[in-house]
Design a protein around this motif. Structure first.
Motif, PDB file in Angstrom:
ATOM      1  N   ALA A  36      -6.835  29.476   3.719  1.00  0.00           N
ATOM      2  CA  ALA A  36      -6.478  29.398   2.296  1.00  0.00           C
ATOM      3  C   ALA A  36      -7.213  30.486   1.521  1.00  0.00           C
ATOM      4  O   ALA A  36      -6.639  31.126   0.630  1.00  0.00           O
ATOM      5  CB  ALA A  36      -6.814  28.011   1.738  1.00  0.00           C
ATOM      6  N   TYR A  37      -8.459  30.706   1.874  1.00  0.00           N
ATOM      7  CA  TYR A  37      -9.257  31.729   1.186  1.00  0.00           C
ATOM      8  C   TYR A  37      -8.639  33.109   1.392  1.00  0.00           C
ATOM      9  O   TYR A  37      -8.467  33.881   0.444  1.00  0.00           O
ATOM     10  CB  TYR A  37     -10.697  31.686   1.727  1.00  0.00           C
ATOM     11  CG  TYR A  37     -11.672  32.499   0.908  1.00  0.00           C
ATOM     12  CD1 TYR A  37     -12.392  31.907  -0.134  1.00  0.00           C
ATOM     13  CD2 TYR A  37     -11.877  33.843   1.172  1.00  0.00           C
ATOM     14  CE1 TYR A  37     -13.286  32.645  -0.898  1.00  0.00           C
ATOM     15  CE2 TYR A  37     -12.775  34.592   0.400  1.00  0.00           C
ATOM     16  CZ  TYR A  37     -13.471  33.984  -0.619  1.00  0.00           C
ATOM     17  OH  TYR A  37     -14.357  34.710  -1.373  1.00  0.00           O
ATOM     18  N   ASN A  38      -8.286  33.414   2.635  1.00  0.00           N
ATOM     19  CA  ASN A  38      -7.684  34.721   2.922  1.00  0.00           C
ATOM     20  C   ASN A  38      -6.326  34.890   2.238  1.00  0.00           C
ATOM     21  O   ASN A  38      -6.013  35.967   1.733  1.00  0.00           O
ATOM     22  CB  ASN A  38      -7.539  34.925   4.435  1.00  0.00           C
ATOM     23  CG  ASN A  38      -8.894  35.150   5.084  1.00  0.00           C
ATOM     24  OD1 ASN A  38      -9.831  35.597   4.417  1.00  0.00           O
ATOM     25  ND2 ASN A  38      -9.010  34.842   6.371  1.00  0.00           N
ATOM     26  N   ILE A  39      -5.541  33.831   2.221  1.00  0.00           N
ATOM     27  CA  ILE A  39      -4.240  33.900   1.542  1.00  0.00           C
ATOM     28  C   ILE A  39      -4.464  34.092   0.035  1.00  0.00           C
ATOM     29  O   ILE A  39      -3.782  34.885  -0.613  1.00  0.00           O
ATOM     30  CB  ILE A  39      -3.392  32.635   1.807  1.00  0.00           C
ATOM     31  CG1 ILE A  39      -3.062  32.520   3.303  1.00  0.00           C
ATOM     32  CG2 ILE A  39      -2.101  32.652   0.977  1.00  0.00           C
ATOM     33  CD1 ILE A  39      -2.434  31.190   3.706  1.00  0.00           C
ATOM     34  N   ALA A  40      -5.476  33.396  -0.491  1.00  0.00           N
ATOM     35  CA  ALA A  40      -5.754  33.468  -1.938  1.00  0.00           C
ATOM     36  C   ALA A  40      -6.111  34.888  -2.362  1.00  0.00           C
ATOM     37  O   ALA A  40      -5.746  35.325  -3.458  1.00  0.00           O
ATOM     38  CB  ALA A  40      -6.867  32.498  -2.312  1.00  0.00           C
ATOM     39  N   ILE A  41      -6.832  35.604  -1.500  1.00  0.00           N
ATOM     40  CA  ILE A  41      -7.166  36.992  -1.827  1.00  0.00           C
ATOM     41  C   ILE A  41      -5.886  37.829  -1.902  1.00  0.00           C
ATOM     42  O   ILE A  41      -5.656  38.549  -2.874  1.00  0.00           O
ATOM     43  CB  ILE A  41      -8.157  37.571  -0.792  1.00  0.00           C
ATOM     44  CG1 ILE A  41      -9.520  36.894  -0.970  1.00  0.00           C
ATOM     45  CG2 ILE A  41      -8.286  39.095  -0.950  1.00  0.00           C
ATOM     46  CD1 ILE A  41     -10.545  37.267   0.070  1.00  0.00           C
ATOM     47  N   GLN A  42      -5.033  37.678  -0.906  1.00  0.00           N
ATOM     48  CA  GLN A  42      -3.775  38.440  -0.883  1.00  0.00           C
ATOM     49  C   GLN A  42      -2.894  38.117  -2.089  1.00  0.00           C
ATOM     50  O   GLN A  42      -2.187  38.973  -2.603  1.00  0.00           O
ATOM     51  CB  GLN A  42      -2.958  38.119   0.383  1.00  0.00           C
ATOM     52  CG  GLN A  42      -3.639  38.478   1.688  1.00  0.00           C
ATOM     53  CD  GLN A  42      -3.844  39.967   1.836  1.00  0.00           C
ATOM     54  OE1 GLN A  42      -2.973  40.754   1.484  1.00  0.00           O
ATOM     55  NE2 GLN A  42      -5.026  40.368   2.314  1.00  0.00           N
ATOM     56  N   GLU A  43      -2.910  36.842  -2.480  1.00  0.00           N
ATOM     57  CA  GLU A  43      -2.008  36.382  -3.535  1.00  0.00           C
ATOM     58  C   GLU A  43      -2.658  36.418  -4.927  1.00  0.00           C
ATOM     59  O   GLU A  43      -2.074  35.936  -5.898  1.00  0.00           O
ATOM     60  CB  GLU A  43      -1.518  34.954  -3.237  1.00  0.00           C
ATOM     61  CG  GLU A  43      -0.760  34.810  -1.908  1.00  0.00           C
ATOM     62  CD  GLU A  43       0.683  35.309  -1.999  1.00  0.00           C
ATOM     63  OE1 GLU A  43       1.259  35.277  -3.105  1.00  0.00           O
ATOM     64  OE2 GLU A  43       1.233  35.730  -0.959  1.00  0.00           O
ATOM     65  N   HIS A  44      -3.876  36.933  -5.005  1.00  0.00           N
ATOM     66  CA  HIS A  44      -4.609  37.033  -6.277  1.00  0.00           C
ATOM     67  C   HIS A  44      -4.729  35.679  -6.988  1.00  0.00           C
ATOM     68  O   HIS A  44      -4.494  35.571  -8.190  1.00  0.00           O
ATOM     69  CB  HIS A  44      -3.946  38.049  -7.218  1.00  0.00           C
ATOM     70  CG  HIS A  44      -3.714  39.365  -6.554  1.00  0.00           C
ATOM     71  ND1 HIS A  44      -4.736  40.221  -6.219  1.00  0.00           N
ATOM     72  CD2 HIS A  44      -2.587  39.961  -6.113  1.00  0.00           C
ATOM     73  CE1 HIS A  44      -4.247  41.279  -5.620  1.00  0.00           C
ATOM     74  NE2 HIS A  44      -2.939  41.149  -5.533  1.00  0.00           N
ATOM     75  N   ALA A  45      -5.093  34.665  -6.226  1.00  0.00           N
ATOM     76  CA  ALA A  45      -5.243  33.326  -6.808  1.00  0.00           C
ATOM     77  C   ALA A  45      -6.711  33.075  -7.167  1.00  0.00           C
ATOM     78  O   ALA A  45      -7.586  33.863  -6.813  1.00  0.00           O
ATOM     79  CB  ALA A  45      -4.758  32.280  -5.811  1.00  0.00           C
ATOM     80  N   ASN A  46      -6.958  31.968  -7.840  1.00  0.00           N
ATOM     81  CA  ASN A  46      -8.317  31.584  -8.211  1.00  0.00           C
ATOM     82  C   ASN A  46      -9.062  31.087  -6.963  1.00  0.00           C
ATOM     83  O   ASN A  46      -8.744  30.035  -6.400  1.00  0.00           O
ATOM     84  CB  ASN A  46      -8.252  30.482  -9.273  1.00  0.00           C
ATOM     85  CG  ASN A  46      -9.629  30.045  -9.741  1.00  0.00           C
ATOM     86  OD1 ASN A  46     -10.506  29.714  -8.942  1.00  0.00           O
ATOM     87  ND2 ASN A  46      -9.819  30.047 -11.051  1.00  0.00           N
ATOM     88  N   LEU A  47     -10.072  31.854  -6.540  1.00  0.00           N
ATOM     89  CA  LEU A  47     -10.744  31.560  -5.260  1.00  0.00           C
ATOM     90  C   LEU A  47     -11.548  30.269  -5.294  1.00  0.00           C
ATOM     91  O   LEU A  47     -11.638  29.560  -4.294  1.00  0.00           O
ATOM     92  CB  LEU A  47     -11.660  32.728  -4.871  1.00  0.00           C
ATOM     93  CG  LEU A  47     -10.956  34.032  -4.504  1.00  0.00           C
ATOM     94  CD1 LEU A  47     -11.980  35.121  -4.203  1.00  0.00           C
ATOM     95  CD2 LEU A  47     -10.031  33.834  -3.305  1.00  0.00           C
ATOM     96  N   GLU A  48     -12.132  29.954  -6.443  1.00  0.00           N
ATOM     97  CA  GLU A  48     -12.944  28.729  -6.500  1.00  0.00           C
ATOM     98  C   GLU A  48     -12.066  27.489  -6.362  1.00  0.00           C
ATOM     99  O   GLU A  48     -12.381  26.560  -5.602  1.00  0.00           O
ATOM    100  CB  GLU A  48     -13.745  28.668  -7.812  1.00  0.00           C
ATOM    101  CG  GLU A  48     -14.684  27.483  -7.790  1.00  0.00           C
ATOM    102  CD  GLU A  48     -15.462  27.252  -9.073  1.00  0.00           C
ATOM    103  OE1 GLU A  48     -15.027  27.746 -10.138  1.00  0.00           O
ATOM    104  OE2 GLU A  48     -16.493  26.552  -9.000  1.00  0.00           O
ATOM    105  N   ILE A  49     -10.953  27.492  -7.057  1.00  0.00           N
ATOM    106  CA  ILE A  49     -10.072  26.321  -6.997  1.00  0.00           C
ATOM    107  C   ILE A  49      -9.462  26.166  -5.597  1.00  0.00           C
ATOM    108  O   ILE A  49      -9.439  25.076  -5.026  1.00  0.00           O
ATOM    109  CB  ILE A  49      -8.975  26.424  -8.087  1.00  0.00           C
ATOM    110  CG1 ILE A  49      -9.640  26.284  -9.467  1.00  0.00           C
ATOM    111  CG2 ILE A  49      -7.896  25.359  -7.893  1.00  0.00           C
ATOM    112  CD1 ILE A  49      -8.705  26.490 -10.636  1.00  0.00           C
ATOM    113  N   VAL A  50      -9.025  27.286  -5.027  1.00  0.00           N
ATOM    114  CA  VAL A  50      -8.446  27.225  -3.675  1.00  0.00           C
ATOM    115  C   VAL A  50      -9.505  26.738  -2.675  1.00  0.00           C
ATOM    116  O   VAL A  50      -9.232  25.862  -1.841  1.00  0.00           O
ATOM    117  CB  VAL A  50      -7.894  28.608  -3.250  1.00  0.00           C
ATOM    118  CG1 VAL A  50      -7.594  28.648  -1.759  1.00  0.00           C
ATOM    119  CG2 VAL A  50      -6.632  28.937  -4.052  1.00  0.00           C
TER     120      VAL A  50
END
Ligand code: ADP
Ligand code: NI
Length: 210
Positions: A36-50
């Motif tokens: 999820a963390y790696n996907i979140a970086i690619q997708e520019h999501a909020n890392l803390e929430i993910v």
């Protein structure tokens, strides 16, 4: 989330999952978190929430606890003073653990990512290992000559005793088309191809061809 909070949370989770329930153990949580963390970086999501939602996505699972209103996730977040994003994290856990309707997609990008990561962990090399572990724990045959049962609702499916190979057709091979984010679609595609190759080898070996 600071390193201290993350380390504290990880050791709490290790303790929480120490009675190792098939398929929902500490290692599953860690894999979902990393993915999820790696996907979140690619997708520019909020890392803390993910990160928080991934780490806590199984602590209130009905198969593990008799928790009410996501009390375990709330307790852990309170312990570390995680307040501002708490409701957002709980909403994601709620969406991801929702089993009634498989097509339900979380409304936020962060939720979509955690759901993708949880589903990715059911496919590929790890997915194959988890499926046979589940089958072994439930005394299911590796394979048999029954046909796969398609389109069964979640509750009936839990009662149904498929061979592990049939579980591939009933669930695992369908997951690649259920991904929300482009990053997860790409990862799912690779894992899907790997499972298809695995099945081809499997059938060849059953027939003594290899
Ligand atoms: P989740 O709560 O993540 O949906 P499940 O309890 O349904 O998890 O499944 C946990 C793991 O066991 C997954 O990897 C899943 O593919 C596997 N599994 C679930 N049902 C079966 C089955 N009938 N045969 C083989 N594996 C199964
Ligand atoms: Ni999970």
């Amino acid at each position: 989330m600071t390193k201290e909070v993350l380390d504290g949370l990880l050791s709490d989770l290790q303790e929480f999952f120490k009675n190792d329930y098939s398929g929902h153990d500490y290692n599953h949580t860690m894999r979902v978190y990393k993915l999820a963390y790696n996907i979140a970086i690619q997708e520019h999501a909020n890392l803390e929430i993910v990160s928080l939602a991934a780490l806590l996505h199984d602590v209130d699972d009905v198969k593990l606890t008799q928790s009410i209103n996501y009390q375990n996730a709330r307790l852990l977040m309170n312990k570390y003073g995680i307040d501002k994003v708490q409701e957002e994290v709980i909403a994601i856990i709620q969406d991801v653990s929702f089993k009634g309707n498989q097509s339900k997609s979380p409304s936020t990008l962060e939720g979509k990512i955690v759901q993708d990561a949880d589903r990715l962990d059911a496919i590929g090399a790890i997915g194959i290992a988890r499926a046979f572990t589940f089958g072994g724990n439930h005394n299911r045959p590796l394979y048999n000559d029954e046909n796969p049962v398609l389109n069964m609702d979640e509750a009936s499916y839990r009662q149904h005793k498929s061979s592990t190979i049939n579980h591939f057709y009933e669930k695992l091979l369908l997951l690649k088309d259920m991904m929300n984010t482009d990053t997860a679609k790409e990862l799912a595609y690779q894992r899907h191809q790997f499972m298809k190759n695995y099945l081809e080898e499997f059938y060849d070996e059953i027939e003594g061809k290899k």
